[in-house]
Write a protein that holds these residues in place. Structure first.
Motif, PDB file in Angstrom:
ATOM      1  N   LYS A 122       0.840  -1.195   0.000  1.00  0.00           N
ATOM      2  CA  LYS A 122       0.000   0.000   0.000  1.00  0.00           C
ATOM      3  C   LYS A 122       0.873   1.242   0.000  1.00  0.00           C
ATOM      4  O   LYS A 122       2.010   1.221   0.470  1.00  0.00           O
ATOM      5  CB  LYS A 122      -0.933   0.024   1.216  1.00  0.00           C
ATOM      6  N   VAL A 123       0.297   2.334  -0.536  1.00  0.00           N
ATOM      7  CA  VAL A 123       0.976   3.629  -0.540  1.00  0.00           C
ATOM      8  C   VAL A 123       0.036   4.668   0.055  1.00  0.00           C
ATOM      9  O   VAL A 123      -1.081   4.857  -0.438  1.00  0.00           O
ATOM     10  CB  VAL A 123       1.383   4.070  -1.963  1.00  0.00           C
ATOM     11  N   PHE A 124       0.489   5.321   1.121  1.00  0.00           N
ATOM     12  CA  PHE A 124      -0.271   6.410   1.725  1.00  0.00           C
ATOM     13  C   PHE A 124       0.539   7.694   1.614  1.00  0.00           C
ATOM     14  O   PHE A 124       1.731   7.713   1.938  1.00  0.00           O
ATOM     15  CB  PHE A 124      -0.580   6.111   3.197  1.00  0.00           C
ATOM     16  N   TRP A 125      -0.120   8.747   1.147  1.00  0.00           N
ATOM     17  CA  TRP A 125       0.557  10.042   0.966  1.00  0.00           C
ATOM     18  C   TRP A 125      -0.068  11.046   1.920  1.00  0.00           C
ATOM     19  O   TRP A 125      -1.267  11.276   1.891  1.00  0.00           O
ATOM     20  CB  TRP A 125       0.408  10.502  -0.475  1.00  0.00           C
ATOM     21  N   LEU A 126       0.765  11.684   2.749  1.00  0.00           N
ATOM     22  CA  LEU A 126       0.316  12.715   3.680  1.00  0.00           C
ATOM     23  C   LEU A 126       0.821  14.067   3.185  1.00  0.00           C
ATOM     24  O   LEU A 126       2.041  14.285   3.093  1.00  0.00           O
ATOM     25  CB  LEU A 126       0.852  12.443   5.087  1.00  0.00           C
ATOM     26  N   ASN A 127      -0.113  14.952   2.851  1.00  0.00           N
ATOM     27  CA  ASN A 127       0.232  16.247   2.249  1.00  0.00           C
ATOM     28  C   ASN A 127      -0.235  17.380   3.163  1.00  0.00           C
ATOM     29  O   ASN A 127      -1.415  17.446   3.519  1.00  0.00           O
ATOM     30  CB  ASN A 127      -0.442  16.365   0.878  1.00  0.00           C
ATOM     31  N   PRO A 128       0.644  18.316   3.547  1.00  0.00           N
ATOM     32  CA  PRO A 128       0.238  19.404   4.452  1.00  0.00           C
ATOM     33  C   PRO A 128      -0.554  20.523   3.773  1.00  0.00           C
ATOM     34  O   PRO A 128      -1.083  21.394   4.468  1.00  0.00           O
ATOM     35  CB  PRO A 128       1.571  19.930   4.981  1.00  0.00           C
ATOM     36  N   LEU A 129      -0.636  20.519   2.462  1.00  0.00           N
ATOM     37  CA  LEU A 129      -1.351  21.576   1.762  1.00  0.00           C
ATOM     38  C   LEU A 129      -2.845  21.279   1.692  1.00  0.00           C
ATOM     39  O   LEU A 129      -3.271  20.128   1.742  1.00  0.00           O
ATOM     40  CB  LEU A 129      -0.802  21.741   0.338  1.00  0.00           C
ATOM     41  N   GLU A 130      -3.634  22.347   1.538  1.00  0.00           N
ATOM     42  CA  GLU A 130      -5.065  22.179   1.312  1.00  0.00           C
ATOM     43  C   GLU A 130      -5.288  21.502  -0.039  1.00  0.00           C
ATOM     44  O   GLU A 130      -4.511  21.682  -0.977  1.00  0.00           O
ATOM     45  CB  GLU A 130      -5.775  23.535   1.339  1.00  0.00           C
ATOM     46  N   GLU A 131      -6.368  20.736  -0.145  1.00  0.00           N
ATOM     47  CA  GLU A 131      -6.590  19.950  -1.359  1.00  0.00           C
ATOM     48  C   GLU A 131      -6.681  20.812  -2.607  1.00  0.00           C
ATOM     49  O   GLU A 131      -6.262  20.396  -3.693  1.00  0.00           O
ATOM     50  CB  GLU A 131      -7.862  19.112  -1.200  1.00  0.00           C
ATOM     51  N   MET A 132      -7.214  22.021  -2.485  1.00  0.00           N
ATOM     52  CA  MET A 132      -7.328  22.895  -3.657  1.00  0.00           C
ATOM     53  C   MET A 132      -5.951  23.279  -4.204  1.00  0.00           C
ATOM     54  O   MET A 132      -5.813  23.580  -5.391  1.00  0.00           O
ATOM     55  CB  MET A 132      -8.121  24.153  -3.301  1.00  0.00           C
ATOM     56  N   GLU A 133      -4.930  23.248  -3.338  1.00  0.00           N
ATOM     57  CA  GLU A 133      -3.578  23.598  -3.770  1.00  0.00           C
ATOM     58  C   GLU A 133      -2.898  22.471  -4.524  1.00  0.00           C
ATOM     59  O   GLU A 133      -1.843  22.683  -5.134  1.00  0.00           O
ATOM     60  CB  GLU A 133      -2.738  24.006  -2.557  1.00  0.00           C
ATOM     61  N   MET A 136       0.609  16.433  -7.312  1.00  0.00           N
ATOM     62  CA  MET A 136      -0.210  15.484  -6.542  1.00  0.00           C
ATOM     63  C   MET A 136      -1.234  14.770  -7.418  1.00  0.00           C
ATOM     64  O   MET A 136      -1.446  13.564  -7.277  1.00  0.00           O
ATOM     65  CB  MET A 136      -0.926  16.211  -5.406  1.00  0.00           C
ATOM     66  N   LYS A 137      -1.892  15.491  -8.302  1.00  0.00           N
ATOM     67  CA  LYS A 137      -2.915  14.881  -9.149  1.00  0.00           C
ATOM     68  C   LYS A 137      -2.318  13.826 -10.083  1.00  0.00           C
ATOM     69  O   LYS A 137      -3.003  12.872 -10.470  1.00  0.00           O
ATOM     70  CB  LYS A 137      -3.627  15.961  -9.962  1.00  0.00           C
ATOM     71  N   VAL A 138      -1.052  13.977 -10.426  1.00  0.00           N
ATOM     72  CA  VAL A 138      -0.385  13.007 -11.304  1.00  0.00           C
ATOM     73  C   VAL A 138      -0.141  11.696 -10.562  1.00  0.00           C
ATOM     74  O   VAL A 138      -0.314  10.607 -11.127  1.00  0.00           O
ATOM     75  CB  VAL A 138       0.949  13.583 -11.825  1.00  0.00           C
ATOM     76  N   TYR A 139       0.244  11.797  -9.288  1.00  0.00           N
ATOM     77  CA  TYR A 139       0.581  10.611  -8.520  1.00  0.00           C
ATOM     78  C   TYR A 139      -0.604  10.010  -7.764  1.00  0.00           C
ATOM     79  O   TYR A 139      -0.537   8.868  -7.302  1.00  0.00           O
ATOM     80  CB  TYR A 139       1.680  10.942  -7.498  1.00  0.00           C
ATOM     81  N   GLN A 140      -1.674  10.745  -7.623  1.00  0.00           N
ATOM     82  CA  GLN A 140      -2.768  10.353  -6.738  1.00  0.00           C
ATOM     83  C   GLN A 140      -3.380   9.008  -7.098  1.00  0.00           C
ATOM     84  O   GLN A 140      -3.733   8.217  -6.221  1.00  0.00           O
ATOM     85  CB  GLN A 140      -3.848  11.436  -6.738  1.00  0.00           C
ATOM     86  N   ASN A 141      -3.499   8.706  -8.376  1.00  0.00           N
ATOM     87  CA  ASN A 141      -4.139   7.458  -8.806  1.00  0.00           C
ATOM     88  C   ASN A 141      -3.340   6.215  -8.418  1.00  0.00           C
ATOM     89  O   ASN A 141      -3.885   5.113  -8.364  1.00  0.00           O
ATOM     90  CB  ASN A 141      -4.352   7.476 -10.324  1.00  0.00           C
ATOM     91  N   ASN A 142      -2.052   6.379  -8.150  1.00  0.00           N
ATOM     92  CA  ASN A 142      -1.212   5.249  -7.751  1.00  0.00           C
ATOM     93  C   ASN A 142      -1.041   5.151  -6.239  1.00  0.00           C
ATOM     94  O   ASN A 142      -0.186   4.401  -5.754  1.00  0.00           O
ATOM     95  CB  ASN A 142       0.162   5.353  -8.420  1.00  0.00           C
ATOM     96  N   CYS A 143      -1.836   5.915  -5.495  1.00  0.00           N
ATOM     97  CA  CYS A 143      -1.799   5.857  -4.031  1.00  0.00           C
ATOM     98  C   CYS A 143      -3.018   5.110  -3.511  1.00  0.00           C
ATOM     99  O   CYS A 143      -4.111   5.212  -4.088  1.00  0.00           O
ATOM    100  CB  CYS A 143      -1.797   7.265  -3.433  1.00  0.00           C
ATOM    101  N   SER A 144      -2.843   4.362  -2.426  1.00  0.00           N
ATOM    102  CA  SER A 144      -3.995   3.731  -1.784  1.00  0.00           C
ATOM    103  C   SER A 144      -4.905   4.788  -1.176  1.00  0.00           C
ATOM    104  O   SER A 144      -6.131   4.712  -1.284  1.00  0.00           O
ATOM    105  CB  SER A 144      -3.525   2.756  -0.700  1.00  0.00           C
ATOM    106  N   LYS A 145      -4.318   5.783  -0.521  1.00  0.00           N
ATOM    107  CA  LYS A 145      -5.060   6.901   0.052  1.00  0.00           C
ATOM    108  C   LYS A 145      -4.149   8.122   0.059  1.00  0.00           C
ATOM    109  O   LYS A 145      -2.939   8.004   0.273  1.00  0.00           O
ATOM    110  CB  LYS A 145      -5.517   6.603   1.492  1.00  0.00           C
ATOM    111  N   VAL A 146      -4.751   9.306  -0.155  1.00  0.00           N
ATOM    112  CA  VAL A 146      -4.046  10.576  -0.028  1.00  0.00           C
ATOM    113  C   VAL A 146      -4.788  11.408   0.998  1.00  0.00           C
ATOM    114  O   VAL A 146      -6.014  11.540   0.938  1.00  0.00           O
ATOM    115  CB  VAL A 146      -3.973  11.333  -1.375  1.00  0.00           C
ATOM    116  N   TYR A 147      -4.057  11.951   1.955  1.00  0.00           N
ATOM    117  CA  TYR A 147      -4.669  12.706   3.040  1.00  0.00           C
ATOM    118  C   TYR A 147      -4.063  14.098   3.157  1.00  0.00           C
ATOM    119  O   TYR A 147      -2.851  14.269   2.935  1.00  0.00           O
ATOM    120  CB  TYR A 147      -4.459  12.002   4.384  1.00  0.00           C
TER     121      TYR A 147
END
Length: 454
Positions: free
Chosen positions: A408-419, A427-438
């Motif tokens: 599994k791949v979990f990505w923790l991002n400190p920025l607001e989702e709109m950013e 982030m949008k490029v890598y997001q599909n290959n993550c199990s969850k992005v938070y």
């Protein structure tokens, strides 16, 4: 002594819960019992002792009490404003330790006019309610509003004048400590008044919620709040360290073990049998942590490193990598509690082998080609980063290879989702290959991630 009105009590408890203070049903029952049993003790003292469980929440309680219980009417505010204007006229020619009390043209009184003799009455006159209302409705952030109010009342000139007097030896130690206490008192009172004006203007408790340590950005926490977050991270790390495994073991309670029951029944020729139970044997998962320590992550990296430190102390097998535009393995680094050694490692390594600007494409390529073969297929990858790639190639194919290899791949991002959709963010490029992005910006976010993922 007059007892507290029931509706006022309900309004206070509701408000405290709205601002995320943990108040249980038992707390409410205890408070009601004590209010009836000890009528000679002030209600505020009883409720504060029973409903506030952390010293850091005392300030929010005071603000909620003033709004929900004292409920100052507009006529009282008008009287206060009239008194302010009158006091200003009386003090126009007065002089304090810092010089003339000219103020800054906002309609209030300058701190340099009243010197270092302060009480609640003085504080209420320092800034008119109309000025607070104007600043609260300007759309500025809470911290900016507080700074503006402090500038309006000549706070910075006032403290500088006392600092200079102390350095020159014209203040005694007792006078200096008294001034330090007054300085903290003024700052606390101004912060509270700003919060009250924002709550009144928005007709919502959200301004107070935004100042609770669980919901404030990690980069703007006070030292006390930082310690609360660190303590919480240590608790969460203990929960992360063990999770149900694929193997089972017999227990006195748990899931009914049908196979063992049938086996015993056969042995007893279909006779009576005992219920058998089983539970999963806890196991420590393998972790690979990839932490962005570039310039854009500077305000968040302290907490991410502390999270990594706690995880490293709890997990049986963990590999930790820092990266900017290339990767370095810090799994065997000697980590200390104050993180000073880790910060020095980041600084020294960054100067030697990095431009200081992140390049996720180059990092994932290096991982896929040089390190991925050493990573178990059962491993969980946690990426801590903001996704800012500084307009460099994303090279998503390498991240896809990494995602296919690990469990599994979990990505923790400190920025607001709109950013995440900004031009220099991948982030949008890598997001599909993550199990969850938070989004991982506050202590509350960390808490939610732990509950959801582990």
């Amino acid at each position: 002594m007059e007892t507290m009105d029931g509706w006022v009590f309900i309004r206070l408890v509701h408000a405290l819960r709205q601002v995320s203070l943990p108040i249980s049903s038992q707390d409410i029952l205890d408070a009601q019992t004590c209010l009836v049993r000890y009528p000679d003790i002030p209600c505020k003292q009883i409720l504060k002792s029973l409903l506030i469980h952390r010293p850091q929440d005392a300030g929010i309680f005071e603000t909620v009490w003033k709004i929900a219980v004292e409920n100052r009417e507009s006529t009282e505010l008008k009287d206060s404003l009239d008194a302010t204007l009158k006091d200003k006229e009386e003090n126009r020619d007065s002089q304090g330790i810092g010089g003339q009390g000219a103020g800054r043209g906002s309609g209030g009184i300058s701190l340099t006019a009243i010197g270092d003799i302060l009480d609640h009455c003085h504080i209420s006159k320092l800034i008119p309610f109309s000025r607070l209302e104007e600043l609260a409705s300007s759309g500025a952030e809470y911290e900016e509003v507080v700074k503006t109010v402090l500038a309006d009342i000549d706070y910075y000139t006032w403290i500088n004048s006392f600092d200079l007097a102390y350095q020159r030896g014209t203040l005694s130690e007792d006078e200096w400590y008294t001034h330090q206490n007054n300085r903290a008192f003024i700052l606390r009172e101004i912060q509270q008044q700003v919060l009250m004006s924002q709550v009144t203007l928005e007709n919502s408790w959200k301004p107070l919620v935004r100042q609770h340590w669980l919901f404030k950005p990690l980069s703007s926490l006070s030292e006390e709040e930082k310690e609360l977050v660190r303590t919480s991270i240590r608790k969460w790390a203990r929960k992360l360290a063990l999770r149900p495994g694929s193997r089972w073991k017999s227990y006195n309670k748990g899931t009914i073990d049908i196979g063992k029951i049938v086996q015993q029944s056969v042995q007893w020729e279909g006779g009576l049998f005992h219920l058998c139970y089983r539970r999963r044997i806890p196991r420590a998962p393998e972790l690979v942590v990839l932490c962005d320590v570039s310039n854009s992550m500077a305000s968040f990296v302290e907490f991410l490193i502390h999270l990594v430190t706690c995880l490293r102390a709890r997990f049986r097998k963990i590999r930790v990598f820092f990266f900017i535009d290339s990767v370095w393995d810090v799994s065997e680094f000697v980590w200390d509690d104050d993180l000073s050694g880790v910060k020095q490692e980041i600084k020294s390594w960054g100067h030697k082998a990095s431009s200081g600007f992140s390049d996720y494409g180059a990092v994932f390529k290096e991982l896929a080609e040089n390190i991925l073969r050493e990573v178990s297929s059962r491993a969980i990858l946690i990426v801590l980063g903001d996704g800012k790639n500084n307009y460099r190639p994303a090279q998503p194919e390498y991240f896809a290879r990494i995602s296919e290899k690990v469990r599994k791949v979990f990505w923790l991002n400190p920025l607001e989702e709109m950013e995440w959709s900004e031009p220099d963010n991948v982030m949008k490029v890598y997001q599909n290959n993550c199990s969850k992005v938070y989004r991982c910006r506050t202590a509350s976010d960390l808490q939610r991630i732990v509950k959801d993922v582990f």
